[in-house]
Design a protein around this motif. Sequence first.
Motif, PDB file in Angstrom:
ATOM      1  N   GLN A   1       0.848  -1.187   0.000  1.00  0.00           N
ATOM      2  CA  GLN A   1       0.000   0.000   0.000  1.00  0.00           C
ATOM      3  C   GLN A   1       0.888   1.243   0.000  1.00  0.00           C
ATOM      4  O   GLN A   1       1.932   1.271   0.642  1.00  0.00           O
ATOM      5  CB  GLN A   1      -0.900   0.011   1.235  1.00  0.00           C
ATOM      6  CG  GLN A   1      -1.861  -1.155   1.285  1.00  0.00           C
ATOM      7  CD  GLN A   1      -2.840  -1.123   0.136  1.00  0.00           C
ATOM      8  OE1 GLN A   1      -3.350  -0.064  -0.223  1.00  0.00           O
ATOM      9  NE2 GLN A   1      -3.088  -2.268  -0.469  1.00  0.00           N
ATOM     10  N   PRO A   2       0.468   2.295  -0.701  1.00  0.00           N
ATOM     11  CA  PRO A   2       1.281   3.512  -0.702  1.00  0.00           C
ATOM     12  C   PRO A   2       1.278   4.162   0.678  1.00  0.00           C
ATOM     13  O   PRO A   2       0.274   4.128   1.385  1.00  0.00           O
ATOM     14  CB  PRO A   2       0.599   4.397  -1.739  1.00  0.00           C
ATOM     15  CG  PRO A   2      -0.791   3.888  -1.821  1.00  0.00           C
ATOM     16  CD  PRO A   2      -0.729   2.429  -1.520  1.00  0.00           C
ATOM     17  N   ASN A   3       2.397   4.707   1.027  1.00  0.00           N
ATOM     18  CA  ASN A   3       2.536   5.350   2.332  1.00  0.00           C
ATOM     19  C   ASN A   3       2.295   6.844   2.171  1.00  0.00           C
ATOM     20  O   ASN A   3       3.206   7.656   2.269  1.00  0.00           O
ATOM     21  CB  ASN A   3       3.926   5.059   2.902  1.00  0.00           C
ATOM     22  CG  ASN A   3       4.044   5.505   4.345  1.00  0.00           C
ATOM     23  OD1 ASN A   3       3.043   5.799   4.984  1.00  0.00           O
ATOM     24  ND2 ASN A   3       5.256   5.581   4.840  1.00  0.00           N
TER      25      ASN A   3
END
Length: 50
Positions: A35-37
């Motif tokens: 997942q993108p941070n």
Amino acid sequence: MPRLLAAALTVVAAAALAVGAALGVVALLNATPDQPNTPLVTYETASRER
């Protein structure tokens, strides 16, 4: 003797099933993308101009 053979085959089958399930779970966990941070809230920094 047939009971002993059946018990041994059951143990081997259960161990093979457990190893297969463990490898399957690891493969599924590695297949999911990261997942993108990205932060949900961002604060603008006040610039100090003096």
